[in-house]
Write a protein that holds these residues in place. Structure first.
Motif, short mmCIF file in Angstrom:
data_model
loop_
_atom_site.label_atom_id
_atom_site.label_comp_id
_atom_site.label_asym_id
_atom_site.label_seq_id
_atom_site.Cartn_x
_atom_site.Cartn_y
_atom_site.Cartn_z
N PHE A 87 0.83 -1.21 0.00
CA PHE A 87 0.00 0.00 0.00
C PHE A 87 0.86 1.26 0.00
N TRP A 94 7.43 -2.27 -5.06
CA TRP A 94 5.98 -2.42 -5.24
C TRP A 94 5.66 -3.43 -6.35
N ALA A 263 -5.42 -1.93 5.08
CA ALA A 263 -6.23 -1.59 3.89
C ALA A 263 -7.42 -2.50 3.67
N PRO A 388 -13.72 4.37 -6.84
CA PRO A 388 -13.67 3.95 -5.43
C PRO A 388 -12.46 3.07 -5.14
N PRO A 393 -2.22 0.88 -12.56
CA PRO A 393 -1.49 -0.25 -11.98
C PRO A 393 -1.63 -0.37 -10.45
N VAL A 395 -4.37 0.10 -8.86
CA VAL A 395 -5.78 -0.11 -8.51
C VAL A 395 -5.86 -1.15 -7.38
N ILE A 397 -5.87 -3.97 -5.07
CA ILE A 397 -5.65 -5.40 -5.35
C ILE A 397 -6.78 -6.24 -4.76
#
Ligand code: HEM
Length: 448
Positions: A87, A94, A263, A388, A393, A395, A397
């Motif tokens: 995150f 990443w 998250a 939302p 890339p 976005v 997961i």
């Protein structure tokens, strides 16, 4: 090169908005955007902040040129918790991590998730039945957080959790509150003040203690299962195998687990809260949802995706109550976006909340209307006006998992229970990193 600067409040206007920005940023930022449009300059401290709602700029920042717009320092307030987890990370770390853990979020992982949800729903039904029998009120938002905490940990980490969800929920609330818009603004002011006095700003002990609660939980889980990766959910199984093979340090496993706690469950719990709140406060929408889900086969990981009206209810909930209400990027060089020139190190503030509630993009934006997603053309055209889960890339997961969980819960509980919420209109929402209600979301329940 154009040198146009986006419009925004003057210094004196900014001072006028300042109390609102600290204490009610959701409403105040909305007001600022309604006045200045879809690309707004907002200055405080040494940070140059830009509210970016404009689709062409968002496409560039999030998708076509995303490497030039990393997260950089924007998550520094919570770096002590997130480390280099997915995150918070950028670039190579990443991208390697994302590829590695992706299979844990594919639909092949849904049968295990379904089993966990079914188990946890059995326990939830027992609770709901007790509340129905006594007529007692309960805090729906808190109930959803406990539920989603257990589901997330059991599904992604390990079946055997001995943890007090409330302790984790409270620790997370403290941390996300610290990184909220108002609190972050105060931190910038404090940092500037301390540095002018030659002192170093330190993260408050209360915040670090909350981080330690989450670190301790993760270490407890990991110590129990480290030698038995086959007993873990796919997510932890992949990570432990990598660590045991020496391809990633154990620290990375801990960071990734903490990122999921950060998250993965609060977000879905908020989405569930506002879905049920909206369904049960709109009799017409309740009727249509029931019509679609009642008398069908019990929900499973295949058939829940064939509920178009319920899917629209979920979409509309995520439009009006996007749990991750804002996320951020930094310019790494002077950049021209939508014709405006932004200096290096500008803070790009991207807010699903502002975009989804803007009258520039939505008719009657404040109205809860799942039907707006019926319009095929409109649905096709929506890209950067509806984010939302972000886009590009980075976005989310977990968006497939979240969507599945939301549809499954609605399809399971709406035919069985009638919820009556004490408030008929949504209460004021508080903008931590994730939105939440400013007061308990009290409800009563009856069996249908
Ligand atoms: C309704 C529920 C959810 C919402 C609204 C949501 C929203 C978001 C958004 C907006 C982002 C993009 C952040 C950015 O671009 O900086 C994101 C990323 C992320 N989300 Fe979610 N999320 C949800 C559920 C989940 C779940 C269930 C998980 C995991 C179990 C999860 C894990 C993550 C992770 C790890 C990232 C970082 C992805 C990356 O940078 O590659 N989220 N989420």
């Amino acid at each position: 090169m154009s040198l146009k600067t986006p419009p925004g409040p003057s210094a004196s206007e900014f001072l006028m908005y300042f109390p609102g920005l600290l204490y009610d940023p959701l409403t105040t930022l909305n007001r600022i955007c309604e006045k200045y449009g879809s690309f707004v300059r907002l200055g405080f401290g040494n940070d140059r902040v830009y509210l970016v709602n404009d689709a062409s700029a968002l496409k560039e920042i999030l998708k076509s040129d995303y490497l030039r717009f990393p997260r950089g320092k924007t998550l520094d307030d919570v770096r002590f918790l997130l480390g280099e987890g997915l995150f918070a990370a950028d670039h190579e770390i990443w991208s390697t991590q994302r590829k590695l853990i992706k299979p844990a979020f594919h639909s092949e992982a849904f049968p295990l998730l379904e089993k966990v949800i079914r188990d946890e729903l059995t326990a939830l039904r027992e609770q709901l039945d007790r509340f129905a029998a006594t007529g007692e009120s309960f805090d729906f938002e808190r109930m959803m957080k406990r539920l989603m905490f257990r589901i997330t940990v059991r599904n992604l980490f390990s079946g055997d959790i001995k943890a007090d969800p409330d302790e984790i929920i409270e620790a997370l609330d403290i941390i996300t509150g610290y990184a909220s818009f108002g609190s972050h603004t105060m931190t910038i002011i404090k940092k500037t003040l301390y540095s002018s006095l030659g002192k170093k700003y330190r993260t408050p002990a209360k915040i670090l203690r909350a981080g330690q609660v989450i670190e301790d939980l993760v270490n407890r889980i990991l110590n129990n299962v480290y030698n038995y990766p086959e007993q873990c959910g796919t997510f932890l199984n992949i990570l432990i195998n990598e660590a045991q093979a020496g391809r990633i340090p154990r620290r990375q496993v801990v960071d990734e687990m903490k990122n999921i706690i950060f998250a993965g469950f609060d977000t879905t719990a908020e989405a569930l809260t506002w879905s049920f709140f909206s369904i049960f406060n709109h009799p017409g929408i309740l009727m249509k949802t029931r019509e679609e889900v009642e008398g069908k086969e019990p929900p499973d990981y295949k058939n829940v995706f064939r509920l178009p009206y319920t899917q629209n209810v979920v979409k509309e909930t995520l439009r009006l109550f996007p749990p991750a209400w804002a996320f951020h990027r930094i310019t790494t060089a002077e950049s021209v976006l939508s014709g405006y020139t932004l200096p290096v190190n500008s803070w790009l503030f991207i807010s699903p909340w502002l975009i989804h509630r803007s009258s520039l993009f939505w008719n009657n934006p404040e109205e809860f209307n799942p039907g707006r997603f019926n319009d095929e053309e409109r649905s096709q055209g929506i890209r950067f006006e509806y984010i939302p889960f972000g886009n590009g890339p980075h976005v989310c997961i977990g968006n497939g998992i979240a969507n599945f969980e939301l549809l499954y819960m609605i399809a399971s509980l709406v035919p069985e229970y009638n919820f009556t919420f004490a408030d008929k209109k949504p209460p004021r929402l508080v903008s931590g990193i994730i939105i939440r209600s400013s007061k308990p979301v009290m409800a009563q329940v009856r069996k249908v």
